[in-house]
Design an enzyme around this catalytic site. Structure first.
Site, short mmCIF file in Angstrom:
data_model
loop_
_atom_site.label_atom_id
_atom_site.label_comp_id
_atom_site.label_asym_id
_atom_site.label_seq_id
_atom_site.Cartn_x
_atom_site.Cartn_y
_atom_site.Cartn_z
N ARG A 60 -15.44 -26.45 -17.97
CA ARG A 60 -15.14 -26.92 -16.60
C ARG A 60 -16.05 -28.05 -16.17
NH1 ARG A 60 -14.08 -21.64 -16.52
NH2 ARG A 60 -16.23 -21.16 -16.00
N GLU A 97 -25.48 -13.02 -20.36
CA GLU A 97 -25.59 -11.62 -19.92
C GLU A 97 -25.06 -10.68 -21.00
OE1 GLU A 97 -23.88 -12.60 -15.95
OE2 GLU A 97 -24.82 -10.71 -15.42
#
Ligand code: AMP
Length: 172
Positions: A60, A97
């Protein structure tokens, strides 16, 4: 002004995995005035600076970084996920994560001393942007600023990027 952008961002709960509130920027892209506002906000702060290129982050980040480079009249350098770039690369891995990720940049993307800005859509923990910064540093480039449309301030990514100037247009 930034309220208009904030109002357009769509919060999608539990995407791509449970517990993540995904900030969907596609409504900004669909609205020509808002898309232009977002690009101008990221680009205009660098007008007149001696920049060589905008480094955009897969995927993006490319949407904004390419437009910012066009507006500033400078080059665009893609940082891509592993295996996508066809030429020789510099490589760095970082932890997310969940799991890890590897980023690459072409070895001839930059010359020593070139001034660049790094652009991505969103700053979360800062790992992705830090990897892009590492690649720029490996080639001897100078990071003038790291810019984001959105910052999730509660994740403290800015602390991880403390060695660099960081700008975000919208903070949560
Ligand atoms: P990080 O490396 O943790 O700073 O994550 C930043 C990267 O993951 C950016 O390239 C974002 O596009 C994406 N990302 C992370 N969290 C979100 C979120 N909540 N909404 C949208 N994109 C996100």
């Amino acid at each position: 002004m930034s309220d208009q952008l904030k109002n357009a961002i769509r919060d999608v709960p539990d995407f791509p995995i449970k517990g993540i509130l995904f900030k969907d920027i596609t409504p900004i892209l669909q609205d020509p005035k808002l898309f232009r506002l977002a690009v101008d906000t990221l680009a205009d702060r660098h007008a007149g600076k001696n920049l060589k290129a905008v480094v955009g982050i897969d995927a993006r980040g490319f949407i904004f970084a390419g437009a910012v480079a066009y507006k500033l009249g400078i080059g665009f350098i893609p940082v891509r996920k592993k295996g996508k770039l066809p030429w020789k690369t510099v490589v760095t891995s970082y932890t997310l994560e969940y799991g890890s990720e590897t980023s690459e940049m072409h070895i001839d993307a930059l010359a020593k001393g070139d001034n660049v800005v790094i652009v991505d859509d969103l700053l979360a923990t800062g790992g992705t942007a830090m990897a892009a910064a590492t690649l720029v540093n490996n080639l001897g480039g100078k990071i003038v600023e790291i810019d984001f449309l959105i910052e999730l301030a509660f994740l403290k990514g800015r602390e991880r990027l403390k060695d660099y100037p960081v700008f975000s247009a919208l903070a949560y």
